[in-house]
Write a protein that holds these residues in place. Structure first.
Motif, PDB file in Angstrom:
ATOM      1  N   TYR A 175     -42.672 -49.462 -31.566  1.00  0.00           N
ATOM      2  CA  TYR A 175     -44.128 -49.464 -31.474  1.00  0.00           C
ATOM      3  C   TYR A 175     -44.758 -48.270 -32.193  1.00  0.00           C
ATOM      4  O   TYR A 175     -45.783 -48.428 -32.868  1.00  0.00           O
ATOM      5  N   LEU A 176     -44.174 -47.090 -32.069  1.00  0.00           N
ATOM      6  CA  LEU A 176     -44.755 -45.917 -32.740  1.00  0.00           C
ATOM      7  C   LEU A 176     -44.765 -46.107 -34.257  1.00  0.00           C
ATOM      8  O   LEU A 176     -45.747 -45.767 -34.924  1.00  0.00           O
ATOM      9  N   GLU A 177     -43.682 -46.675 -34.795  1.00  0.00           N
ATOM     10  CA  GLU A 177     -43.654 -46.929 -36.240  1.00  0.00           C
ATOM     11  C   GLU A 177     -44.722 -47.968 -36.606  1.00  0.00           C
ATOM     12  O   GLU A 177     -45.449 -47.821 -37.598  1.00  0.00           O
ATOM     13  N   TYR A 178     -44.830 -49.012 -35.800  1.00  0.00           N
ATOM     14  CA  TYR A 178     -45.827 -50.065 -36.027  1.00  0.00           C
ATOM     15  C   TYR A 178     -47.243 -49.472 -36.007  1.00  0.00           C
ATOM     16  O   TYR A 178     -48.067 -49.737 -36.891  1.00  0.00           O
ATOM     17  N   HIS A 179     -47.518 -48.656 -34.994  1.00  0.00           N
ATOM     18  CA  HIS A 179     -48.824 -48.010 -34.840  1.00  0.00           C
ATOM     19  C   HIS A 179     -49.149 -47.119 -36.041  1.00  0.00           C
ATOM     20  O   HIS A 179     -50.231 -47.217 -36.627  1.00  0.00           O
ATOM     21  N   LEU A 180     -48.207 -46.281 -36.409  1.00  0.00           N
ATOM     22  CA  LEU A 180     -48.463 -45.310 -37.474  1.00  0.00           C
ATOM     23  C   LEU A 180     -48.575 -45.972 -38.852  1.00  0.00           C
ATOM     24  O   LEU A 180     -49.414 -45.573 -39.662  1.00  0.00           O
ATOM     25  N   ARG A 181     -47.772 -46.993 -39.095  1.00  0.00           N
ATOM     26  CA  ARG A 181     -47.874 -47.676 -40.394  1.00  0.00           C
ATOM     27  C   ARG A 181     -49.237 -48.346 -40.559  1.00  0.00           C
ATOM     28  O   ARG A 181     -49.713 -48.540 -41.675  1.00  0.00           O
ATOM     29  N   GLY A 182     -49.879 -48.675 -39.450  1.00  0.00           N
ATOM     30  CA  GLY A 182     -51.186 -49.313 -39.522  1.00  0.00           C
ATOM     31  C   GLY A 182     -52.327 -48.352 -39.807  1.00  0.00           C
ATOM     32  O   GLY A 182     -53.392 -48.779 -40.252  1.00  0.00           O
ATOM     33  N   ILE A 183     -52.116 -47.049 -39.556  1.00  0.00           N
ATOM     34  CA  ILE A 183     -53.231 -46.100 -39.703  1.00  0.00           C
ATOM     35  C   ILE A 183     -52.964 -44.994 -40.721  1.00  0.00           C
ATOM     36  O   ILE A 183     -53.890 -44.257 -41.076  1.00  0.00           O
ATOM     37  N   CYS A 184     -51.735 -44.888 -41.204  1.00  0.00           N
ATOM     38  CA  CYS A 184     -51.393 -43.774 -42.105  1.00  0.00           C
ATOM     39  C   CYS A 184     -51.899 -43.984 -43.535  1.00  0.00           C
ATOM     40  O   CYS A 184     -51.950 -45.110 -44.036  1.00  0.00           O
ATOM     41  N   THR A 185     -52.233 -42.879 -44.180  1.00  0.00           N
ATOM     42  CA  THR A 185     -52.496 -42.848 -45.622  1.00  0.00           C
ATOM     43  C   THR A 185     -51.143 -42.742 -46.331  1.00  0.00           C
ATOM     44  O   THR A 185     -50.108 -42.545 -45.676  1.00  0.00           O
ATOM     45  N   PRO A 186     -51.101 -42.843 -47.664  1.00  0.00           N
ATOM     46  CA  PRO A 186     -49.836 -42.620 -48.372  1.00  0.00           C
ATOM     47  C   PRO A 186     -49.194 -41.264 -48.015  1.00  0.00           C
ATOM     48  O   PRO A 186     -47.973 -41.177 -47.852  1.00  0.00           O
ATOM     49  N   LYS A 187     -50.024 -40.244 -47.851  1.00  0.00           N
ATOM     50  CA  LYS A 187     -49.517 -38.918 -47.456  1.00  0.00           C
ATOM     51  C   LYS A 187     -48.887 -38.987 -46.060  1.00  0.00           C
ATOM     52  O   LYS A 187     -47.815 -38.418 -45.805  1.00  0.00           O
ATOM     53  N   GLY A 188     -49.549 -39.702 -45.149  1.00  0.00           N
ATOM     54  CA  GLY A 188     -49.024 -39.856 -43.799  1.00  0.00           C
ATOM     55  C   GLY A 188     -47.731 -40.653 -43.780  1.00  0.00           C
ATOM     56  O   GLY A 188     -46.808 -40.339 -43.019  1.00  0.00           O
ATOM     57  N   LEU A 189     -47.660 -41.666 -44.628  1.00  0.00           N
ATOM     58  CA  LEU A 189     -46.451 -42.492 -44.690  1.00  0.00           C
ATOM     59  C   LEU A 189     -45.247 -41.690 -45.178  1.00  0.00           C
ATOM     60  O   LEU A 189     -44.119 -41.929 -44.755  1.00  0.00           O
ATOM     61  N   GLU A 190     -45.498 -40.733 -46.060  1.00  0.00           N
ATOM     62  CA  GLU A 190     -44.409 -39.860 -46.520  1.00  0.00           C
ATOM     63  C   GLU A 190     -43.836 -39.074 -45.342  1.00  0.00           C
ATOM     64  O   GLU A 190     -42.620 -38.942 -45.188  1.00  0.00           O
ATOM     65  N   LYS A 191     -44.733 -38.538 -44.517  1.00  0.00           N
ATOM     66  CA  LYS A 191     -44.287 -37.767 -43.352  1.00  0.00           C
ATOM     67  C   LYS A 191     -43.582 -38.670 -42.350  1.00  0.00           C
ATOM     68  O   LYS A 191     -42.552 -38.288 -41.769  1.00  0.00           O
ATOM     69  N   LEU A 192     -44.108 -39.871 -42.151  1.00  0.00           N
ATOM     70  CA  LEU A 192     -43.489 -40.811 -41.224  1.00  0.00           C
ATOM     71  C   LEU A 192     -42.084 -41.182 -41.686  1.00  0.00           C
ATOM     72  O   LEU A 192     -41.137 -41.193 -40.893  1.00  0.00           O
ATOM     73  N   THR A 193     -41.933 -41.464 -42.975  1.00  0.00           N
ATOM     74  CA  THR A 193     -40.615 -41.812 -43.529  1.00  0.00           C
ATOM     75  C   THR A 193     -39.617 -40.678 -43.318  1.00  0.00           C
ATOM     76  O   THR A 193     -38.463 -40.909 -42.949  1.00  0.00           O
ATOM     77  N   GLU A 194     -40.097 -39.472 -43.526  1.00  0.00           N
ATOM     78  CA  GLU A 194     -39.249 -38.284 -43.332  1.00  0.00           C
ATOM     79  C   GLU A 194     -38.775 -38.187 -41.879  1.00  0.00           C
ATOM     80  O   GLU A 194     -37.588 -37.962 -41.617  1.00  0.00           O
ATOM     81  N   LEU A 195     -39.690 -38.391 -40.933  1.00  0.00           N
ATOM     82  CA  LEU A 195     -39.335 -38.307 -39.523  1.00  0.00           C
ATOM     83  C   LEU A 195     -38.398 -39.443 -39.111  1.00  0.00           C
ATOM     84  O   LEU A 195     -37.463 -39.236 -38.320  1.00  0.00           O
ATOM     85  N   LEU A 196     -38.642 -40.640 -39.635  1.00  0.00           N
ATOM     86  CA  LEU A 196     -37.770 -41.789 -39.311  1.00  0.00           C
ATOM     87  C   LEU A 196     -36.360 -41.547 -39.817  1.00  0.00           C
ATOM     88  O   LEU A 196     -35.379 -41.899 -39.134  1.00  0.00           O
ATOM     89  N   GLU A 197     -36.220 -40.943 -40.984  1.00  0.00           N
ATOM     90  CA  GLU A 197     -34.897 -40.646 -41.538  1.00  0.00           C
ATOM     91  C   GLU A 197     -34.180 -39.606 -40.672  1.00  0.00           C
ATOM     92  O   GLU A 197     -32.978 -39.716 -40.423  1.00  0.00           O
ATOM     93  N   ILE A 198     -34.933 -38.604 -40.210  1.00  0.00           N
ATOM     94  CA  ILE A 198     -34.335 -37.574 -39.338  1.00  0.00           C
ATOM     95  C   ILE A 198     -33.847 -38.212 -38.031  1.00  0.00           C
ATOM     96  O   ILE A 198     -32.732 -37.962 -37.578  1.00  0.00           O
TER      97      ILE A 198
END
Length: 203
Positions: A175-198
């Motif tokens: 759900y957190l990934e679903y939520h964030l992908r819906g509201i993130c900018t490209p800059k935010g998506l970069e940070k999200l991808t980084e956290l998901l990989e970690i």
């Protein structure tokens, strides 16, 4: 003694569920008589009410502490999730579901308190994310904050998400990934991808 009873009852309720645990179980675990519990709590319902309020206050204080650091909003969401899951023992006994089923009045009171706390926290997170360019500037903050709360509550509905098919950790991650992908900018998506990989590497 009152606090000892609350602490032990909280531990047992979270591990085994509100329905399964009896006053005898709590007394035996503490090595005291059941009468001693009744000195502080006239019945099990009052004990359940006190333990849920105690859990709520403990988690609320922890969330406030995390938010006080004003970290990256995306990191903050995952840190809050980890904190809540740790304190609720990954919700293996689905305490919120049992509370709703067996103690509906206590559940309603708790839900109202949770809504109030989560609204403040989520709205602040969303506004800070917009300011930092991590979340889209055109999102409706009030709408998103309410959808977020409602979805979080639905994750705990065993009719919709049976524990045998979905662990609470898995549901929260999805759900957190679903939520964030819906509201993130490209800059935010970069940070999200980084956290998901970690997170993936830590599993």
């Amino acid at each position: 003694m009152r606090q000892r009873i609350i602490d032990k009852a909280t531990e047992l309720f979270l591990t085994l569920g509100f329905k399964s645990v009896t006053m005898d179980d709590i007394a035996n675990e503490l090595g005291i008589s059941k009468k001693t519990i009744y000195v502080h709590f006239p019945n099990k319902t009052k004990l359940v009410e006190s333990t849920t309020l105690h859990m709520f206050e403990t988690i609320s204080c922890g969330i406030d502490h995390i938010c006080s650091f004003k970290k990256n909003p995306i990191e903050e969401i995952y840190q809050i999730k980890a904190f809540v899951m740790d304190h609720l023992k990954d919700e293996k006994s689905s305490p919120q579901y049992q509370l709703q089923k067996y103690y509906p009045k206590i559940y309603s009171t708790l839900k109202a308190k949770q809504f109030e706390v989560m609204q403040d926290c989520v709205i602040e997170n969303l506004n800070r994310g917009i300011e930092l360019g991590l979340y889209r500037s055109n999102i409706d903050v009030k709408f998103i904050s309410r959808i977020y709360f409602n979805c979080m509550m639905t994750l705990k509905d065993q009719m919709v998400f049976p524990l045998k098919d979905f662990s609470m950790k898995t549901l929260m991650d999805y759900y957190l990934e679903y939520h964030l992908r819906g509201i993130c900018t490209p800059k935010g998506l970069e940070k999200l991808t980084e956290l998901l990989e970690i997170n993936q590497n830590q599993q």
